[in-house]
Design an enzyme around this catalytic site. Structure first.
Site, PDB file in Angstrom:
ATOM      1  N   GLY A 135       0.812  -1.223   0.000  1.00 27.88           N
ATOM      2  CA  GLY A 135       0.000   0.000   0.000  1.00 27.88           C
ATOM      3  C   GLY A 135       0.837   1.261   0.000  1.00 27.88           C
ATOM      4  CE1 TYR A 136       5.459   0.615   1.059  1.00 27.58           C
ATOM      5  CE2 TYR A 136       6.699   0.219  -0.952  1.00 27.58           C
ATOM      6  CZ  TYR A 136       6.531   0.035   0.401  1.00 27.58           C
ATOM      7  OH  TYR A 136       7.453  -0.718   1.091  1.00 27.58           O
ATOM      8  CD  GLU A 252       8.747  -3.037  -4.493  1.00 25.11           C
ATOM      9  OE1 GLU A 252       8.925  -2.333  -3.489  1.00 25.11           O
ATOM     10  OE2 GLU A 252       7.889  -2.817  -5.347  1.00 25.11           O
ATOM     11  CB  THR A 380       9.618   5.558 -13.398  1.00 28.22           C
ATOM     12  OG1 THR A 380      10.318   6.668 -12.825  1.00 28.22           O
ATOM     13  CG2 THR A 380       8.123   5.705 -13.141  1.00 28.22           C
ATOM     14  CD  GLU A 382      11.759   7.651 -17.020  1.00 30.38           C
ATOM     15  OE1 GLU A 382      11.013   6.958 -16.305  1.00 30.38           O
ATOM     16  OE2 GLU A 382      11.986   7.386 -18.217  1.00 30.38           O
TER      17      GLU A 382
END
Lengths: 398, 374
Positions: A135-136, A252, A380, A382
């Site tokens: 839940g971020y 992760e 992302t 980036e």
């Protein structure tokens, strides 16, 4: 320098191979989705696989394989390399090696949580009894997690949570939210957020499915409306959640499914050896050979980043830079590979799963759509490049 | 047991090489060498004194018996400083094959002199219009008395002018792979050496053999069976060349980083712009990923394992990565990097010539495809 696995690691790999052969259903290859480093086809996120996945987790837990990377004092084997081997083999078979609870929750709890919390949660996570969702992200806070709006207000023994999360992979099949919420809105950026575990069955939680670009229900929107969360469910210190998120991200980012890269390459190689185009085997076409060779080389590079990151973790190093490079490189390659695979399949590549003429069961077609998600989710490309440049190479922020 | 660290000795070798080269082989020297100046004998002697010529030569022949991986680590530093000179040709193209296939007499004769820096050796295999295929070698060695005479033209022979010994591949039989390697004295009658004008001014030559006599004791390995030896020389040479190229790419990134921290535009260091930061992230990922490939290949060779796939993967990727990194470096330096006053051109040249040497990326991808079973 040594690029070999130890004898123990090799025998562990064989054990996992045997496990996969024995425990995956005979028709698994027909059913299994999963594009390497994609987030939309992660095995186990679909409702129809829930029961199978739940059982598989229990079996993995029984062998102690869900806690391989954890410190031994919490029932782990202290080996991220072994953990990486498990993920490598399982992802080769397109099977889930674990869950958010074991990959992110467990190791983070072991590092930052109170002894009481460790005693309560770690054994259950290690046994594979429960699943978390992450839940971020919020509609207006994707990469910029410091600007989340979901509030958790102190109210006696509980926090009361209000807000909304999005891109919540697996929220519909999980048991708890690994939730990042704002506990001190007045605090400076990065200092007023807290991680807490929220029971999915709590009153006030609404989960709304989102269908992803592949046509799969993997992620969701989740709404919190006066949801009460016991304070004992707070992970680590209040208002220091951002620190835990940063820590958890390292774990992760190890999840690129390196075996799934090897698998699709093997399948493409086999495919071009038996498929003719205009009367000529694709395997005899210099351009096809060149493309596949190029992909094999890049997959070897991903493996390099992968094993090095796991090894560094075992050395007690925090592989900030390496895990970002692995994530960046792996997910970008996922997209390139999907494009190359489609080019090799030619017109047949557009045929979807279930079509009579679909090559490789339509998997490439699905992967082509899914590969968009890799360079976006979990920070992302980036964002990764920014981390590499500023934290890794020390370039000025302003 | 997995270990991605260098040993203490290797770290020391790397550090001392870097210190030595930054002192003794500044880029100004590289420029003058490109323009045709002799490689300073004094520098060669110092490199010899540091033990570089004998690094991988066994102790019994006057070397220090280091591993192939050690050599690769040294060459990453040489590439960082783009230090020219005949170390690559002598050690990689000369000493290694003699170590692997030489007779005891040949080893005794050649290796101690290489270790001592008294012999320069090079390799003459390629021919006009012929590249890395046994079938295309047309230079011929005909029997004459109890020896042979060699006739033919070789191209891209590095350091031929300085060499004492040339390892020359010539056809001795009708079948495609019936090639023999001869150790030929450079001063033998019938040899004509002409410099080639190359992009990086790196001393490559045309060598014409016109009835050059060579004794049969100077055959390296077995007659007619040299092709696998040549393949092996090439395999090892590509891996060392990859080490050099990664060193060069690292230097380009380091130079660019230093510049991006200092150079301001729009009142900010250009390194604070995301576009520039992303170039750096791409450079680092390219370099780190490629470094893994050549180190793995070098390690496998050190361990005596088959490194065909790894070497081909490394060569296919590293040359292109070096080119990508250099182009990004140019983009960061802007106009100044496009002048001869700046050092970028030295690296830019080598990023291309390195990619071409010992077979370009496509050739090596073709090998990877074969190794994949295609």
């Amino acid at each position: 320098m040594n690029f070999d696995f130890s004898e123990e690691e090799r025998s562990f790999r064989r054990e996992v191979e045997e496990f996969a052969k024995a425990e995956l259903p005979p028709d698994w290859d027909e059913k299994a989705l999963y594009w390497p480093a994609g987030y939309g086809t992660l095995p186990g996120l679909e409702e129809e696989f829930k029961e199978f996945h739940d059982e598989l987790l229990l079996k993995l837990g029984k062998r102690g394989w869900l806690s391989i990377g954890w410190p031994s004092e919490y029932g782990g084997m202290n080996s991220m390399v072994k953990h990486a081997i498990l993920d490598d083999v399982m992802s080769y078979h397109r099977a889930p090696p674990g869950d958010v609870s074991t990959a992110i929750g467990g190791p983070t709890i072991a590092k930052v949580a109170s002894d009481e919390m460790k005693r309560e949660w770690l054994p259950r996570i290690a046994r594979g009894e429960l699943r978390f969702w992450l839940g971020y992200s919020e509609p207006n806070a994707g990469s910029d997690l410091a600007s989340i709006k979901t509030r958790a207000v102190d109210d006696g023994d509980d926090f009361v949570v209000n807000g909304q999360k999005i891109w919540s992979s697996g929220a519909h099949i999980a048991d708890y939210a690994w939730l990042l919420a704002k506990t001190d809105p007045g605090a400076p950026k990065y200092r007023g957020e807290t991680i807490m575990l929220v029971d999915n069955r709590s009153p006030g939680i609404t989960i709304r499915p989102l269908e992803n670009i592949c046509g799969i229900h993997s992620f969701n929107e989740v709404f919190f409306d006066d949801v009460r969360v016991p304070k004992k469910n707070v992970v680590g210190n209040v208002n220091q959640g951002f620190y835990s998120v940063m820590l958890a991200l390292q774990y992760e980012r190890l999840f690129v499914g390196v075996g799934a890269f090897r698998r699709i390459l093997d399948e493409l190689v086999a495919y071009v050896k038996e498929t003719k185009s205009n009367g000529r085997l694709l395997a005899d076409d210099a351009l096809v050979r060149n493309k596949l060779a190029s992909m094999a080389i890049e997959i070897e590079v991903v493996s390099g980043f992968y094993w090095r990151t796991a090894w560094l973790m075992d050395q007690g190093t925090i592989p900030d830079l390496e895990s970002s490079m692995l994530k960046l490189f792996g997910t970008e390659l996922s997209r390139t590979l999907a494009g190359v695979a489609m080019e090799i399949l030619g017109p047949a590549g557009q045929l979807k799963r279930g079509s009579k003429w679909a090559p490789l069961r339509g998997l490439v077609n699905l992967g082509y759509m899914d590969s968009v998600s890799g360079p976006i989710g979990a920070g992302t490309s980036e964002v990764q490049r920014g981390i590499i440049a500023t934290r890794g190479l020390g370039l000025p922020r302003k | 047991m997995m270990n991605f660290d260098l040993t203490e000795e290797q770290k020391l070798l790397k550090e001392s090489a870097r210190n030595f080269l930054s002192r003794e082989c500044p880029r100004d020297l590289v420029r003058t060498l490109e323009e045709g100046k002799e490689f300073p004998p004094e520098l060669w002697r110092k490199m010899t004194d540091l033990g570089w010529t004998g690094l991988i030569i066994p102790g019994e022949y006057g070397g220090s018996g280091g591993s192939f991986l050690d050599l690769a680590i040294l060459f990453e530093e040489i590439g960082y400083h783009i230090c020219p000179g005949p170390l690559f040709t002598t050690v990689v193209l000369g000493a290694l094959p003699v170590m692997a296939w030489g007779t005891p007499e040949q080893k005794e004769d050649i290796l101690p002199k290489i270790a001592g820096g008294e012999r320069i050796m090079t390799l003459a295999v390629d021919e006009p219009g012929a590249y890395r295929r046994a079938s295309s070698i047309t230079a011929k060695a005909s029997t004459a008395g109890d020896g042979f005479v060699i006739d033919g033209t070789k191209l891209f022979v590095p350091d031929a002018d300085r060499a004492d010994l040339l390892l020359c591949a010539a056809r001795t039989g009708a079948d495609e792979e019936e090639i023999t390697l001869f150790i030929v004295e450079k001063d033998a009658p019938g040899i004509t050496i002409t410099p080639l004008q190359t992009l990086a001014g790196d001393r490559q030559f045309e060598v014409v053999f016109n009835g050059v006599p060579v004794k049969k004791e100077r055959i390296l390995g077995e007659p007619d069976r040299a092709w696998p030896i040549i393949e092996d020389i090439h395999r090892k040479a590509t891996v060392i060349l990859c080490a050099e190229m990664i060193g060069g790419a690292q230097a380009v990134m380091d130079m660019s980083l230093e510049y991006a921290r200092e150079r301001t535009q729009f009142n900010r260091p250009i390194g604070s712009f995301q576009a520039i930061q992303h170039h750096f992230a791409n450079m680092l990922a390219d370099i780190s990923g490629s470094r893994y490939l050549f180190l793995k290949a070098a390690w496998k060779i050190s361990e005596g394992r088959d490194a065909s796939m790894d070497a081909a993967m490394a060569k296919a990727r590293v040359g292109e990565a070096y080119r990508r990194v250099t182009i990004l470096g140019h983009q960061i330096f802007g106009g100044i990097g496009f002048t001869k006053e700046h050092d970028m051109y030295l690296y830019h040249e080598r990023s291309m010539t390195g990619d071409l040497k010992f077979g370009g990326a496509d050739l090596h991808r073709a090998r990877v495809a074969e190794e994949l079973g295609l």
